[in-house]
Design a protein around this motif. Sequence first.
Motif, short mmCIF file in Angstrom:
data_model
loop_
_atom_site.label_atom_id
_atom_site.label_comp_id
_atom_site.label_asym_id
_atom_site.label_seq_id
_atom_site.Cartn_x
_atom_site.Cartn_y
_atom_site.Cartn_z
N LEU A 225 -2.30 13.40 11.73
CA LEU A 225 -1.42 12.44 11.23
C LEU A 225 -1.28 11.27 11.98
O LEU A 225 -1.23 9.90 11.64
CB LEU A 225 -0.08 12.90 10.62
N LEU A 226 -0.84 11.45 13.28
CA LEU A 226 -0.56 10.32 14.05
C LEU A 226 -1.62 9.10 14.14
O LEU A 226 -1.43 7.88 13.83
CB LEU A 226 -0.13 10.68 15.66
N TRP A 227 -2.89 9.40 14.54
CA TRP A 227 -3.94 8.72 14.61
C TRP A 227 -4.30 7.92 13.41
O TRP A 227 -4.52 6.79 13.13
CB TRP A 227 -5.31 9.19 15.32
N PRO A 228 -4.42 8.63 12.29
CA PRO A 228 -4.61 7.99 10.77
C PRO A 228 -3.57 7.13 10.52
O PRO A 228 -3.94 6.02 9.78
CB PRO A 228 -4.91 9.23 9.94
N LEU A 229 -2.37 7.42 10.88
CA LEU A 229 -1.35 6.64 10.49
C LEU A 229 -1.20 5.26 11.22
O LEU A 229 -0.89 4.26 10.76
CB LEU A 229 0.24 7.38 10.75
N MET A 230 -1.84 5.16 12.31
CA MET A 230 -1.75 4.15 13.02
C MET A 230 -3.13 3.23 12.80
O MET A 230 -3.14 2.09 12.94
CB MET A 230 -1.74 4.35 14.69
N ALA A 231 -4.33 3.91 12.57
CA ALA A 231 -5.76 3.34 12.55
C ALA A 231 -5.66 2.98 10.85
O ALA A 231 -6.63 1.71 10.79
CB ALA A 231 -6.58 4.19 12.60
N THR A 232 -4.97 3.05 10.09
CA THR A 232 -5.31 2.77 8.61
C THR A 232 -3.68 2.09 8.10
O THR A 232 -2.91 2.55 8.44
CB THR A 232 -5.62 3.91 7.66
N SER A 233 -4.24 1.21 7.16
CA SER A 233 -2.79 0.54 6.72
C SER A 233 -3.25 0.49 5.15
O SER A 233 -2.03 -0.31 4.59
CB SER A 233 -2.68 -1.00 7.38
N SER A 234 -4.30 0.68 4.68
CA SER A 234 -4.49 0.47 3.18
C SER A 234 -4.75 1.79 2.37
O SER A 234 -5.35 2.64 3.22
CB SER A 234 -5.77 -0.54 2.67
N GLU A 235 -4.68 1.89 1.33
CA GLU A 235 -4.98 3.16 0.62
C GLU A 235 -6.47 3.44 0.58
O GLU A 235 -7.03 4.41 0.27
CB GLU A 235 -4.72 3.29 -1.10
N ARG A 236 -7.26 2.09 0.82
CA ARG A 236 -8.89 2.11 0.75
C ARG A 236 -9.30 3.55 1.64
O ARG A 236 -10.22 4.31 1.39
CB ARG A 236 -9.43 1.09 1.04
#
Length: 290
Positions: A225-236
């Motif tokens: 969760l933590l790294w994807p939450l930081m590394a992505t910002s769009s639903e794409r």
Amino acid sequence: MTPRAKTPRNSGQRGGHVLRRMRASTVYLLLSIGALVSIAPYLMTLNAAFKPQSTLLSTQAWTPAVPATWSNFTALWSQYDMSGFIVHTAVVAGTITLGQLVFTTFAAYAFARLDFPGREPLFWGFIAMMMVPQIVTLIPLFLIMSHLNLIDTYRALILPYVFGTPYGIFLVRQYFQTIPADLEAAARIDGAGTWTILRRIMIPLSKPILATLATITFVNTWNSLLWPLMATSSERDEVVTVGIAALQGQFASELHILLPAAAVALLPLVAIFLLFQRHIVRSIALTGLK
């Protein structure tokens, strides 16, 4: 002369057998209780996901979903792009798992069998990295990916973990060391090179531990969760954990949406474990992995 009373010759053996059976029964009972406590939250989640919205809050979590309904899952798919999150997560987790199997096998074989200068200090340096909490590396990793213009892409999710982890290298290396060196020596006498030995001897004999590594890697990546939450910002590019976190903020009071989402995220992990459970149990028996 009064005859002596005869005692059964096997009474002591029968008593010991009964005692062992009682101990075994107690152990199995405790294990069953522990297993039930462990899986109860998941079973209650799956059960509640099929309850109608009208009875979801008026009944206990363990009350059977009678009648069961698929309307919660229909509402989830109609109001939220869960299929997209599942596909994104499967792509990221599958790529990382495949990459770790390849590169971890190479590194583990080098540490277990090849003799090169600095092998032991380098290996123990990798092991020391296992003690570093993930939270410590998140900010430097984010800065690196930001400098490379990879934020909000699949590459930002995949590159930091696709080349293996210290835990995976340690796990496979320890298993390689249990394979008799005589097999490798005999193959070299027959003219086999390092690549042939790795491909035709080491990897076929290491299927249980590689299946274990694949399962652990896939589950950890799926749950990340933590790294994807930081590394992505769009639903794409968002994965399922980030999608459920956003879903919780959007539908915090609508459990008939949240519970099916959690069930959908859980089912692939159960399928992966059931698929590889035989190999996992075998690797535990052979390596003593706790």
